[in-house]
Design a protein around this motif. Sequence first.
Motif, PDB file in Angstrom:
ATOM      1  N   UNK A  12       6.907  14.368   1.597  1.00 38.67           N
ATOM      2  CA  UNK A  12       6.830  13.010   2.141  1.00 38.67           C
ATOM      3  C   UNK A  12       5.427  12.439   1.994  1.00 38.67           C
ATOM      4  N   UNK A  13       4.412  13.312   2.045  1.00 36.29           N
ATOM      5  CA  UNK A  13       3.025  12.838   1.931  1.00 36.29           C
ATOM      6  C   UNK A  13       2.675  12.451   0.509  1.00 36.29           C
ATOM      7  N   UNK A  14       3.303  13.071  -0.482  1.00 37.78           N
ATOM      8  CA  UNK A  14       3.042  12.768  -1.873  1.00 37.78           C
ATOM      9  C   UNK A  14       1.600  12.947  -2.246  1.00 37.78           C
TER      10      UNK A  14
ATOM     11  N   UNK B 180       0.839  -1.187   0.000  1.00 34.93           N
ATOM     12  CA  UNK B 180       0.000   0.000   0.000  1.00 34.93           C
ATOM     13  C   UNK B 180       0.881   1.246   0.000  1.00 34.93           C
ATOM     14  N   UNK B 181       0.549   2.176  -0.859  1.00 32.52           N
ATOM     15  CA  UNK B 181       1.256   3.451  -0.884  1.00 32.52           C
ATOM     16  C   UNK B 181       0.983   4.220   0.407  1.00 32.52           C
TER      17      UNK B 181
ATOM     18  N   UNK C 286      18.878   5.454  -4.908  1.00 29.68           N
ATOM     19  CA  UNK C 286      17.787   6.423  -4.942  1.00 29.68           C
ATOM     20  C   UNK C 286      16.435   5.746  -4.706  1.00 29.68           C
ATOM     21  N   UNK C 287      15.381   6.528  -4.662  1.00 29.04           N
ATOM     22  CA  UNK C 287      14.057   6.006  -4.354  1.00 29.04           C
ATOM     23  C   UNK C 287      13.004   6.789  -5.132  1.00 29.04           C
ATOM     24  N   UNK C 288      12.132   6.069  -5.806  1.00 27.09           N
ATOM     25  CA  UNK C 288      11.100   6.696  -6.630  1.00 27.09           C
ATOM     26  C   UNK C 288      10.013   7.312  -5.759  1.00 27.09           C
ATOM     27  N   UNK C 289       9.539   8.478  -6.168  1.00 28.84           N
ATOM     28  CA  UNK C 289       8.473   9.200  -5.478  1.00 28.84           C
ATOM     29  C   UNK C 289       7.463   9.696  -6.506  1.00 28.84           C
ATOM     30  N   UNK C 290       6.305  10.167  -6.030  1.00 27.63           N
ATOM     31  CA  UNK C 290       5.270  10.628  -6.942  1.00 27.63           C
ATOM     32  C   UNK C 290       4.503  11.794  -6.325  1.00 27.63           C
ATOM     33  N   UNK C 291       4.140  12.757  -7.160  1.00 29.87           N
ATOM     34  CA  UNK C 291       3.302  13.896  -6.757  1.00 29.87           C
ATOM     35  C   UNK C 291       2.272  14.139  -7.851  1.00 29.87           C
TER      36      UNK C 291
END
Length: 335
Positions: free
Chosen positions: A330-332, A33-34, A308-313
């Motif tokens: 951090x909340x994205x 879960x994201x 590195x680490x993938x993130x999303x907005x």
Amino acid sequence: MNGKILWAAAVPLILGACASMPHDDTASAPTFIYTGNPLIRDRHTADPAPLVHDGTLYLYVGHDEARGEQMFNITQWLAYSTQDMQTWQDHGPIMQPTDFSWAIRDAWASQVHEKNGRFWFYTAVEHDPAQGSHGKAIGVAVADNPLGPFRDALGRALVRNEDTDGPHHWDDIDPTVWTEENGQSWLIWGNANCYMAPLADDMISFSGPIRQIDLPDFEEGPWIFRRGDTYYLAYASMDRTISPDERISYATAPDIEGPWTWRGEITGSAANSFTIHPGVAEFGGEWYLFYHVGTLDIGDQPGGLGRRAVAVERLRFDENGLILPVAQTAEGILR
């Protein structure tokens, strides 16, 4: 995937024989879960490339496995998927660099593109110097579904270092692809120089010359997309008078061939990483920006340049179609 610093030494690639085998049984793929950024937290990932197909968003990433003082050691490409941006499935490795018989290492940035019911995987790898070229090259793999199995579609590099007049041997990286409504496909790629060329109907050759796109502060990582009648070209940019780290900027055009107008910055530098790489997709009526940061610690492996680490907005636009600045949080997308 950034390659602007010269490698001090080659990193041997050691992978299990099953590394390129995908998890074909989607129903049995592990799920998570994201819960905010980073999106993937059990391993280091980089260079996110989203694909939307048949109600599912697929996300392809490189697996960062640098140790100690290694700059990069990206050993394989991994695939994830979601139908709601909350519950994600982990499909494991879909390919490794040596699945290209002419390549020796480096699962650098890629994009999977659907055309005519097939899935074309464009990516950057290190060419085997024993096979007539050296430096970074662009290969093409193909599969009948988004999770593979992918196989080399050409048997050689689509673009070799010798095919372009770049300033170094890693200028042919980071491919992105677009297909027009009339069926004409285009490949855009590059580091230091941004190149583009029309793809032939076979998707493994060019039907016209390679040309350059002039973009302010272009560094690498182009990503092409369209919204309405406007084409957008996001890319990793660098203004060394401001910062030694990359940011994500963009330009727009009324046509895939330009002219391109620089529109500014989408987001700033990634935390704890001088590289950043955009991946943009519309899914479920919303637009998303994928990128990577260097903030994820896993066991004794701290986050950073090669980890590195993938993130999303969410990606939003104003009334004129310009992209609103994106804050990295951090909340994205939970915000």
